[in-house]
Design an enzyme around this catalytic site. Structure first.
Site, PDB file in Angstrom:
ATOM      1  CB  CYS A 113      -0.949   0.090   1.136  1.00 52.30           C
ATOM      2  SG  CYS A 113      -2.275  -1.417   1.030  1.00 52.30           S
ATOM      3  CG  HIS A 258      -3.178   3.209   1.174  1.00 55.99           C
ATOM      4  ND1 HIS A 258      -3.505   2.720  -0.147  1.00 55.99           N
ATOM      5  CD2 HIS A 258      -3.614   2.270   2.027  1.00 55.99           C
ATOM      6  CE1 HIS A 258      -3.888   1.529  -0.218  1.00 55.99           C
ATOM      7  NE2 HIS A 258      -4.013   1.104   0.949  1.00 55.99           N
ATOM      8  CG  ASN A 288      -6.231  -1.189   0.156  1.00 57.18           C
ATOM      9  OD1 ASN A 288      -5.516  -0.810  -0.781  1.00 57.18           O
ATOM     10  ND2 ASN A 288      -6.201  -1.534   1.345  1.00 57.18           N
TER      11      ASN A 288
HETATM   12  C1  LIG Z   1     -10.493  -5.561   8.637  1.00 54.73           C
HETATM   13  C2  LIG Z   1     -11.412  -4.890   9.629  1.00 54.73           C
HETATM   14  C3  LIG Z   1     -12.523  -3.871   8.914  1.00 54.73           C
HETATM   15  C4  LIG Z   1     -12.353  -5.709  10.427  1.00 54.73           C
HETATM   16  O1  LIG Z   1     -12.823  -4.674  11.385  1.00 54.73           O
HETATM   17  P1  LIG Z   1     -12.924  -5.132  13.005  1.00 54.73           P
HETATM   18  O2  LIG Z   1     -13.733  -4.000  13.765  1.00 54.73           O
HETATM   19  O3  LIG Z   1     -11.491  -4.962  13.455  1.00 54.73           O
HETATM   20  O4  LIG Z   1     -13.683  -6.640  13.098  1.00 54.73           O
HETATM   21  P2  LIG Z   1     -12.867  -8.036  13.785  1.00 54.73           P
HETATM   22  O5  LIG Z   1     -11.799  -8.460  12.762  1.00 54.73           O
HETATM   23  O6  LIG Z   1     -12.755  -7.697  15.285  1.00 54.73           O
HETATM   24  O7  LIG Z   1     -13.807  -8.952  13.653  1.00 54.73           O
HETATM   25  C5  LIG Z   1     -15.339  -8.494  14.147  1.00 54.73           C
HETATM   26  C6  LIG Z   1     -16.256  -9.983  13.724  1.00 54.73           C
HETATM   27  O8  LIG Z   1     -16.595  -9.783  12.214  1.00 54.73           O
HETATM   28  C7  LIG Z   1     -16.293 -10.875  11.578  1.00 54.73           C
HETATM   29  N1  LIG Z   1     -15.868 -10.531  10.269  1.00 54.73           N
HETATM   30  C8  LIG Z   1     -14.753 -10.332   9.769  1.00 54.73           C
HETATM   31  N2  LIG Z   1     -15.042 -10.022   8.348  1.00 54.73           N
HETATM   32  C9  LIG Z   1     -16.041 -10.100   8.135  1.00 54.73           C
HETATM   33  C10 LIG Z   1     -16.783  -9.783   6.821  1.00 54.73           C
HETATM   34  N3  LIG Z   1     -16.259  -9.572   5.609  1.00 54.73           N
HETATM   35  N4  LIG Z   1     -18.154  -9.841   7.132  1.00 54.73           N
HETATM   36  C11 LIG Z   1     -18.868 -10.235   8.110  1.00 54.73           C
HETATM   37  N5  LIG Z   1     -18.067 -10.449   9.323  1.00 54.73           N
HETATM   38  C12 LIG Z   1     -16.821 -10.297   9.349  1.00 54.73           C
HETATM   39  C13 LIG Z   1     -15.069 -11.494  12.322  1.00 54.73           C
HETATM   40  O9  LIG Z   1     -15.094 -13.026  12.021  1.00 54.73           O
HETATM   41  C14 LIG Z   1     -15.690 -11.188  13.741  1.00 54.73           C
HETATM   42  O10 LIG Z   1     -16.628 -12.275  14.167  1.00 54.73           O
HETATM   43  P3  LIG Z   1     -16.341 -12.617  15.741  1.00 54.73           P
HETATM   44  O11 LIG Z   1     -16.409 -11.552  16.797  1.00 54.73           O
HETATM   45  O12 LIG Z   1     -17.542 -13.674  15.677  1.00 54.73           O
HETATM   46  O13 LIG Z   1     -15.164 -13.490  15.778  1.00 54.73           O
HETATM   47  C15 LIG Z   1     -10.454  -4.069  10.592  1.00 54.73           C
HETATM   48  O14 LIG Z   1      -9.649  -4.641  11.473  1.00 54.73           O
HETATM   49  C16 LIG Z   1      -9.659  -3.189   9.846  1.00 54.73           C
HETATM   50  O15 LIG Z   1     -10.049  -2.163   8.834  1.00 54.73           O
HETATM   51  N6  LIG Z   1      -8.378  -3.315   9.953  1.00 54.73           N
HETATM   52  C17 LIG Z   1      -7.094  -2.948   9.024  1.00 54.73           C
HETATM   53  C18 LIG Z   1      -7.463  -3.480   7.632  1.00 54.73           C
HETATM   54  C19 LIG Z   1      -6.599  -2.569   6.583  1.00 54.73           C
HETATM   55  O16 LIG Z   1      -6.790  -1.546   6.424  1.00 54.73           O
HETATM   56  N7  LIG Z   1      -5.778  -3.557   6.075  1.00 54.73           N
HETATM   57  C20 LIG Z   1      -5.061  -3.127   4.603  1.00 54.73           C
HETATM   58  C21 LIG Z   1      -3.901  -2.264   5.042  1.00 54.73           C
HETATM   59  S1  LIG Z   1      -3.275  -1.241   3.828  1.00 54.73           S
END
Ligand SMILES: CC(C)(COP(=O)(O)OP(=O)(O)OC[C@H]1O[C@@H](n2cnc3c(N)ncnc32)[C@H](O)[C@@H]1OP(=O)(O)O)[C@@H](O)C(=O)NCCC(=O)NCCS
Length: 333
Positions: A113, A258, A288
């Protein structure tokens, strides 16, 4: 003093749109979950048989034409991607064959990224040194061919989209325009918080049926850890580049972050004191697009007239590696 500026921009996204509802047909997810956590509504996916270099070709042609040049005027290609068409050679070489270009140097960089920030910095230093004049800098990604579209891969699969952005960089002697400075960082101890485990270059055969069974040929992410690092690193990169150049956050006319997640963007804007109207967001339409994100935003901001000659442009990124960085420039076209 000779330094670099951007004289042409281009971008391309493939025509096929995949909405959140489309994804919900393939895995256990929902439009509501995706929008609430990320701000994404849809993304574009390339057809089978179209690689990152093919996407890049469209963006590169547009940028070269916009710069008033032909392929013959380009001295070097720098191609940022985390989705190279093949393990080797680099996608810059593949693009060179399909554009085509003469025997100019063709370099891939793999900073995910943050790839476009690194690429601009490398191009700036090549141009400043006088080693070459016109560099085609590209970020292009075909994510869709390598995502796990089952519930197992939903945390990653919903985030990414395909696309390409390109700029042509050229020398300038005008000290009031072009790239003022940049900041680049990496923290490899967290390499496996967002990575593709297979094919793995230290195991015989690089990929085994067992690795595929475990889904190691799909990206893996510890989303919470990535999220936790992203906001402070974005903010550090911004304050470092402002400090290096002697500008303040109030001087910035346009901020292109980004597009990892709208929650990250909003928190960075809030913490650095950037008002919403100065912050570019296109994640709702594209997801993204990794190294392609910033050049796509640059090109769209020009089309919308948000980025004009004289605008002070701040761009910053954070991503897998972990890597992060920023550049500050006065827009000159
Ligand atoms: C990925 C992201 C959106 C997840 O959001 P979050 O609030 O942290 O969610 P969590 O990972 O805690 O997951 C919460 C729940 O949603 C679930 N879940 C994960 N992806 C899911 C999806 N696509 N749809 C529905 N549920 C989902 C998980 O399994 C979890 O369930 P559980 O509580 O039963 O275990 C967040 O962590 C994020 O934005 N991280 C940065 C990622 C990023 O920017 N990556 C690129 C870097 S450049």
């Amino acid at each position: 003093m000779r330094h670099s500026t951007i004289i042409g921009t281009g971008f391309y996204v493939p025509p096929n749109i995949c909405t959140n509802d489309d994804l919900a047909q393939m895995m256990d997810t929902s439009d509501e979950w995706i929008q609430e956590r990320t701000g994404i509504k849809q993304r574009h996916f390339a057809d089978d048989g179209i690689g990152s270099a093919d996407l890049a070709k469209h963006a590169a042609e547009m940028a070269i034409e916009d710069a008033g040049m032909t392929n013959k005027d380009i001295d070097m290609i720098i191609f940022a991607t985390l989705n190279p068409d093949v393990f080797f050679p680099g996608s810059a070489c593949i693009l060179q064959s399909i554009m085509p270009f003469d025997t100019i140097p063709a370099l891939d960089i793999r900073q995910q990224c943050t790839g476009f920030i690194y690429a601009v910095a490398i191009a700036d230093r090549f141009i400043r040194s006088g080693w070459c004049d016109h560099i085609l800098v590209i970020g292009a990604e075909n994510h869709s061919c390598g995502l796990d579209f089952t519930t197992r891969g939903r945390d990653v699969a919903v985030l990414f989209g395909d696309g390409a952005g390109a700029v042509v960089m050229a020398p300038t002697d005008n000290v009031d325009e072009g790239v003022f400075d940049f900041t680049l960082h990496a923290q490899g101890e967290f390499y496996d918080t967002l990575w593709l485990p297979a094919p793995y270059g230290k195991y015989k055969g690089r990929i085994t049926p067992e690795m595929m069974e475990r889904g190691e040929h799909y990206p893996k992410m510890d989303g919470r850890t990535v999220f936790r690092h992203a906001i402070p690193r974005f903010c550090e990169a911004i304050s470092e580049v402002l400090e290096k150049t002697g500008y303040s956050i109030e001087d910035v006319d346009l901020f292109i972050p980004h597009q990892a997640n709208d929650r990250i963007t909003n928190m960075v804007a809030q913490r650095t004191g950037l008002p919403k109207e100065k912050v570019v967001s296109n994640i709702a339409r594209y997801g993204n697009t990794t190294a392609a994100t910033i050049p796509i935003c640059i090109c769209e901001s020009r089309q919308d007239n948000r980025l004009k000659k004289g605008s002070l442009l701040l761009a910053a990124a954070f991503g897998s590696g972990l890597t992060w960085g920023a550049f500050l420039m006065r827009w000159s076209i």
